[in-house]
Design an enzyme around this catalytic site. Structure first.
Site, PDB file in Angstrom:
ATOM      1  N   SER A 159       4.932  12.575  -1.989  1.00 41.45           N
ATOM      2  CA  SER A 159       4.613  11.689  -3.109  1.00 41.45           C
ATOM      3  C   SER A 159       3.106  11.461  -3.071  1.00 41.45           C
ATOM      4  O   SER A 159       2.559  11.052  -2.048  1.00 41.45           O
ATOM      5  CB  SER A 159       5.354  10.363  -2.966  1.00 41.45           C
ATOM      6  OG  SER A 159       4.919   9.443  -3.947  1.00 41.45           O
TER       7      SER A 159
ATOM      8  N   ARG B 221      -4.681  -0.250  -9.665  1.00 43.85           N
ATOM      9  CA  ARG B 221      -3.597  -0.869 -10.427  1.00 43.85           C
ATOM     10  C   ARG B 221      -4.050  -1.929 -11.431  1.00 43.85           C
ATOM     11  O   ARG B 221      -3.547  -1.985 -12.546  1.00 43.85           O
ATOM     12  CB  ARG B 221      -2.534  -1.451  -9.481  1.00 43.85           C
ATOM     13  CG  ARG B 221      -1.712  -0.422  -8.693  1.00 43.85           C
ATOM     14  CD  ARG B 221      -1.721   0.916  -9.294  1.00 43.85           C
ATOM     15  NE  ARG B 221      -0.856   1.902  -8.659  1.00 43.85           N
ATOM     16  CZ  ARG B 221      -1.110   3.190  -8.684  1.00 43.85           C
ATOM     17  NH1 ARG B 221      -2.221   3.636  -9.240  1.00 43.85           N
ATOM     18  NH2 ARG B 221      -0.282   4.052  -8.159  1.00 43.85           N
TER      19      ARG B 221
ATOM     20  N   ASP C 194       3.331  -1.338  -5.537  1.00 44.04           N
ATOM     21  CA  ASP C 194       2.839  -1.236  -6.907  1.00 44.04           C
ATOM     22  C   ASP C 194       3.625  -2.079  -7.899  1.00 44.04           C
ATOM     23  O   ASP C 194       3.066  -2.559  -8.883  1.00 44.04           O
ATOM     24  CB  ASP C 194       2.834   0.223  -7.358  1.00 44.04           C
ATOM     25  CG  ASP C 194       1.633   0.987  -6.830  1.00 44.04           C
ATOM     26  OD1 ASP C 194       0.682   0.331  -6.364  1.00 44.04           O
ATOM     27  OD2 ASP C 194       1.645   2.232  -6.883  1.00 44.04           O
TER      28      ASP C 194
END
Length: 411
Positions: A180, A99, A128
Site C-alpha cells: 500500500s 491530509r 487518515d
C-alpha cells in the site's frame, strides 16, 4: 445521516482500487450524484494520467483535478519544517501533512457545488480517517461524512476486484500488488505486504524513489543552498521557486539514496504499524535549515523551538491542523523563522547529508569567544562567580541530612 437527503457527494478520489470501487458503491447505496475530486500534490504523473476518464468510467458525473503543489509546499510543508516537527524522532510526516490541504479543497469544492456530503476512502484502522474527518468537521460541520470502509461488507482487495468486475468497471489493479503506497511531492510511503512482519528485511522493490546505497555515486556531490527566512531560495547560485526547489532536491537526494526511513510507529488509534518512508529532498531541506538555526538561535530559543516541534508533530499526526493550537504554535515560531538567513554547503554521499560549511548574517557564533587559543574578550576568572551562583541550590541541598546522593557515597 438521512440517506434519502443526500443528492450530491464529493469524493476524495485517487484513481486506485478503493476509490474506484467507492464510486459505484455510493451510487448504488445512496442513489446520489458522485463527483470525483483529485488533489494534485505532486504524486507521480503515472497516477494522474487519464484520471478524469477513470473516474467517469467508474460512474462519477465529473472529475475535478486541482493543482495544489505550490500551496502544499508553501502553506503546509514549510510551516511544518520551521517548527521542526518530526513524529517519534524519525517520521517527517509526509502523509499526515498532506491530509489537511486535500480536505480543505475538497470542502471548498463541495460547498461550491452545493453537495450534501463528502466521502473519503480511508480504512477504519488507520490515521487518515481521523485526519480527514477532523478537517471536514472543522471547516464544514453541516456536511454529512461518508466513510465506506466503516459501512460496506467488502473486506479485502479480492472483494473490491470482484465488486468492480460485477459492475463491469475496468481496473488495472491486480492481486499482485504487494504494498500500500501513498505519494506526494514531499515523500513516498510504503506499507503492508511482507513489511507487516517487522522481522522481514525491506526488499528493494519496497523502495521506489531513492537509490540503493550500492548503486549511488562513489563520489560526493556538494550543494550550496541560500536560505532566506527559513526558505531555500537558491541552489548552487541559481534562484529557484519553492516547487522547483523541492523537485530538484528530490531528484538529487534520490540519486544519493538520501531520506530512507524504516520505522514502527504508534498510530493514533493505538495500533503499531511499520512504514518505509522516502523523503529525499525533505531530508536535505531539514538539515540545511537546522544548520542555520544552530548559528542564530540561542539556547533558550532552541529549547523553546524543540518544545514547539514536539507539540506540532502530534498536531499534524493526529489531524488537528485546523485548530487554534496549530495557529498558536506557528505564531510562536514566526519571530525565530525570520532570523533563519544564511548560506549552507552540504555534502551528499551514500545516504548521508553532511553540512560542511555554514554562515549567517544573524550568527551568534564568535570565533574569538569560542577559541581555545588566547583571547582578550573573555576572562576565565569570571566563570568562578557564575558557577557559585549557579550552584547555590546544589550547595544548600548538599547540607541537608536527607541527601540520598551523599548517603549512597558513604555506604
Amino acid at each position: 445521516m438521512k440517506i434519502d437527503k443526500i443528492k450530491k457527494i464529493v469524493l476524495a478520489y485517487s484513481g486506485g482500487l478503493d476509490t474506484s470501487a467507492i464510486i459505484p458503491w455510493l451510487k448504488e447505496n445512496y442513489n446520489a450524484e458522485v463527483i470525483a475530486y483529485v488533489a494534485n500534490i505532486g504524486q507521480s504523473q503515472e497516477s494522474l494520467n487519464n484520471i478524469e476518464d477513470k473516474a467517469i468510467n467508474s460512474g462519477a458525473s465529473s472529475c475535478y483535478v486541482i493543482d495544489l503543489r505550490k500551496k502544499f509546499i508553501e502553506e503546509y510543508i514549510y510551516p511544518m519544517l520551521h517548527t521542526g516537527a518530526i513524529y517519534e524522532g524519525n517520521y517527517l510526516l509526509g502523509t499526515a501533512i498532506a491530509r489537511p490541504i486535500i480536505a480543505k479543497f475538497q470542502i471548498k469544492l463541495a460547498l461550491k457545488l452545493h453537495a450534501s456530503a463528502v466521502c473519503h476512502g480511508s480504512t477504519g484502522k488507520g490515521n487518515d480517517q481521523v485526519r480527514f474527518e477532523n478537517a471536514y468537521i472543522s471547516l464544514a460541520p453541516n456536511l454529512d461524512i461518508i466513510a465506506p470502509w466503516r459501512q460496506w461488507k467488502l473486506q479485502s482487495r479480492q472483494d473490491l476486484l470482484k465488486y468492480l468486475k460485477l459492475k463491469n468497471i475496468h481496473t488495472s489493479v491486480t492481486l499482485k500488488k504487494i504494498y500500500s503506497r501513498d505519494e506526494n511531492i514531499w515523500h513516498t510511503s510504503t506499507e503492508g505486504g511482507d513489511l507487516e512482519n517487522p522481522w522481514n528485511v525491506a526488499q528493494e522493490n519496497c523502495w521506489i524513489t531513492t537509490k540503493n546505497l550500492i548503486n549511488t555515486p562513489d563520489n560526493p556531490e556538494f550543494l550550496t543552498l541560500v536560505i532566506n527566512k527559513g526558505h531555500i531560495i537558491s541552489i548552487n547560485h541559481k534562484i529557484v521557486n519553492s516547487l522547483d526547489c523541492l523537485n530538484k532536491l528530490n531528484k538529487i537526494g534520490a540519486t544519493h539514496g538520501i531520506g530512507r526511513v524504516d520505522i514502527v510507529e504508534n498510530r493514533l488509534i493505538g495500533i503499531k504499524s511499520r512504514g518505509c518512508y522516502e523523503t529525499p529532498g525533505g531530508t536535505i531541506m531539514k538539515v540545511a535549515i537546522q544548520a542555520i538555526e544552530q548559528l542564530v538561535l540561542d539556547k533558550e530559543c532552541v529549547k523553546w523551538k524543540t518544545q514547539i516541534g514536539l507539540e506540532m508533530s502530534y498536531i499534524i499526526y493526529d489531524g488537528k491542523w485546523f485548530t487554534p493550537l496549530r495557529h498558536s504554535l506557528l505564531d510562536a515560531i514566526k519571530c525565530l523563522v525570520d532570523l533563519i538567513n544564511g548560506t549552507v554547503i552540504i555534502k551528499l554521499y551514500k545516504g548521508n547529508v553532511i553540512v560542511v560549511q555554514k554562515k549567517s548574517p544573524n550568527s551568534l557564533y564568535s570565533q574569538e569567544l569560542a577559541t581555545f587559543n588566547e583571547d582578550k574578550s573573555y576572562s576565565h576568572k569570571d566563570a568562578e562567580g557564575f558557577i557559585k551562583i549557579l550552584s547555590i541550590t546544589s550547595r544548600m541541598r548538599a547540607t541537608c541530612n536527607d541527601n540520598n546522593d551523599i548517603s549512597n557515597l558513604k555506604n
